[in-house]
Design a protein around this motif. Sequence first.
Motif, PDB file in Angstrom:
ATOM      1  N   ARG A 170       0.828  -1.202   0.000  1.00 62.16           N
ATOM      2  CA  ARG A 170       0.000   0.000   0.000  1.00 62.16           C
ATOM      3  C   ARG A 170       0.868   1.260   0.000  1.00 62.16           C
ATOM      4  NH1 ARG A 170      -5.502  -0.175   3.586  1.00 62.16           N
ATOM      5  NH2 ARG A 170      -6.381  -2.118   2.796  1.00 62.16           N
ATOM      6  N   ARG A 171       1.902   1.224   0.820  1.00 64.14           N
ATOM      7  CA  ARG A 171       2.778   2.392   0.934  1.00 64.14           C
ATOM      8  C   ARG A 171       3.505   2.672  -0.382  1.00 64.14           C
ATOM      9  NH1 ARG A 171       7.988   2.698   4.965  1.00 64.14           N
ATOM     10  NH2 ARG A 171       8.619   4.847   4.486  1.00 64.14           N
ATOM     11  N   ALA A 218       4.267   6.027  -4.973  1.00 65.56           N
ATOM     12  CA  ALA A 218       4.556   6.108  -6.410  1.00 65.56           C
ATOM     13  C   ALA A 218       3.579   7.032  -7.122  1.00 65.56           C
ATOM     14  CB  ALA A 218       4.517   4.716  -7.027  1.00 65.56           C
ATOM     15  N   PHE A 219       2.289   6.915  -6.799  1.00 68.71           N
ATOM     16  CA  PHE A 219       1.280   7.711  -7.493  1.00 68.71           C
ATOM     17  C   PHE A 219       1.178   9.146  -6.966  1.00 68.71           C
ATOM     18  CE2 PHE A 219      -0.360   3.623  -9.065  1.00 68.71           C
ATOM     19  CZ  PHE A 219      -0.574   3.967 -10.396  1.00 68.71           C
ATOM     20  N   ASN A 220       1.843   9.431  -5.857  1.00 70.11           N
ATOM     21  CA  ASN A 220       1.873  10.813  -5.386  1.00 70.11           C
ATOM     22  C   ASN A 220       2.594  11.720  -6.383  1.00 70.11           C
ATOM     23  OD1 ASN A 220       0.388  10.521  -3.067  1.00 70.11           O
ATOM     24  ND2 ASN A 220       2.162  10.186  -1.742  1.00 70.11           N
ATOM     25  N   PRO A 237      10.936   9.200  -1.395  1.00 69.47           N
ATOM     26  CA  PRO A 237      10.442   9.514  -0.048  1.00 69.47           C
ATOM     27  C   PRO A 237      10.336   8.305   0.883  1.00 69.47           C
ATOM     28  CG  PRO A 237       9.162  10.691  -1.695  1.00 69.47           C
ATOM     29  CD  PRO A 237      10.035   9.734  -2.441  1.00 69.47           C
ATOM     30  N   ILE A 238      10.304   7.097   0.344  1.00 66.52           N
ATOM     31  CA  ILE A 238      10.234   5.902   1.194  1.00 66.52           C
ATOM     32  C   ILE A 238      11.538   5.705   1.967  1.00 66.52           C
ATOM     33  CG2 ILE A 238      10.162   3.362   1.128  1.00 66.52           C
ATOM     34  CD1 ILE A 238       8.050   3.514  -0.974  1.00 66.52           C
ATOM     35  N   VAL A 274       3.814  -5.698  -7.025  1.00 64.91           N
ATOM     36  CA  VAL A 274       4.219  -6.705  -6.035  1.00 64.91           C
ATOM     37  C   VAL A 274       5.726  -6.924  -6.120  1.00 64.91           C
ATOM     38  CG1 VAL A 274       4.070  -9.151  -5.404  1.00 64.91           C
ATOM     39  CG2 VAL A 274       1.975  -7.860  -5.956  1.00 64.91           C
ATOM     40  N   GLU A 275       6.228  -7.087  -7.339  1.00 66.75           N
ATOM     41  CA  GLU A 275       7.670  -7.253  -7.542  1.00 66.75           C
ATOM     42  C   GLU A 275       8.433  -6.045  -7.006  1.00 66.75           C
ATOM     43  OE1 GLU A 275      10.912  -7.270 -11.209  1.00 66.75           O
ATOM     44  OE2 GLU A 275       8.784  -7.619 -11.656  1.00 66.75           O
ATOM     45  N   LEU A 276       7.919  -4.850  -7.289  1.00 68.73           N
ATOM     46  CA  LEU A 276       8.558  -3.621  -6.827  1.00 68.73           C
ATOM     47  C   LEU A 276       8.570  -3.556  -5.296  1.00 68.73           C
ATOM     48  CD1 LEU A 276       9.796  -0.859  -7.498  1.00 68.73           C
ATOM     49  CD2 LEU A 276       7.458   0.050  -7.617  1.00 68.73           C
ATOM     50  N   THR A 277       7.475  -3.951  -4.681  1.00 69.33           N
ATOM     51  CA  THR A 277       7.398  -3.944  -3.217  1.00 69.33           C
ATOM     52  C   THR A 277       8.451  -4.847  -2.602  1.00 69.33           C
ATOM     53  OG1 THR A 277       5.007  -3.514  -3.296  1.00 69.33           O
ATOM     54  CG2 THR A 277       5.892  -4.395  -1.234  1.00 69.33           C
ATOM     55  N   ASN A 278       8.657  -6.016  -3.187  1.00 70.80           N
ATOM     56  CA  ASN A 278       9.670  -6.935  -2.676  1.00 70.80           C
ATOM     57  C   ASN A 278      11.070  -6.357  -2.844  1.00 70.80           C
ATOM     58  OD1 ASN A 278       7.984  -9.013  -1.720  1.00 70.80           O
ATOM     59  ND2 ASN A 278       7.745  -9.857  -3.775  1.00 70.80           N
TER      60      ASN A 278
END
Length: 278
Positions: free
Chosen positions: A218-219, A224-226, A238-239, A268-272
């Motif tokens: 979610r984060r 990303a869309f911000n 910013p993460i 999902v891949e990006l989150t990992n």
Amino acid sequence: MFFSRFVLSLQTKQNIMRTVRPKKNLGQHFLIDLDIARRIADTVDTCPGIPVLEVGPGMGVLTQYLLPKERDVRVVEIDGESVAYLKVHFPQLGEKIIAGDFLRMDLASLFQGKPFVLTGNYPYDISTQIFFHMLDYKDYIPCCTGMIQREVALRIASKPGTKSYGILSVMIQAWYDVEYLFTVDENVFNPPPKVKSAVICMTRNEVTSLGCDERLFRRVVKTAFNQRRKMLRVSLRPIFTERQPSLDFFAHTIMTQRPEQLSVAEFVELTNRVEKEL
């Protein structure tokens, strides 16, 4: 004195029985086209046999077509005037009229832990919040249908690479198959909204686990869309507030893309990848 009170009580009841005043602060636009109301009510048949929760019934234009389906139908309404109207016109609902805020409800205990269909003519102002609340209880809601602002419906149903594709698209499509059913004109409401509406159907897909940290997912999506017009190598910075990621992280080809180009699987891949760097 007693007679005056009786007359006042009778007049109040008669007013309630006639109509409910749409309230701007609640985003109320009452549907007055019965054919469309029937079509929306019939969307719950996508998930037959299970209970139904209607959000924001107002004067019961959908409710009247849901009740004959012989299911456990409950309605939640925050407007006290509408609650009073429903109690007069739909006495068969009894205690199944819930006077309260849907966004504050514990949906897990609503039908004793049983799955249910979520439906309604959703208030425009909080429709996005309603669907995020739905996602928190996705294991209890195999099907969600109803009418929302057309712009929001398009966002939910949009595919990667389109202008409407965004946070809501990714978050909902991760767990639901979305079908845009039909568009509804402004003139079938009282008062007419300034935009068109649309009816959609969201059905739970077979995903039981995303294969990544769901909170971080979610984060990543929201961050990303911000900055949706920026490449991910810019919008994701910013993460990383405590430590900078490796050079290999930003050198990956996915980082040259913009968030609207990524599918759910790619997020999902990006989150990992992000998790490994944090």
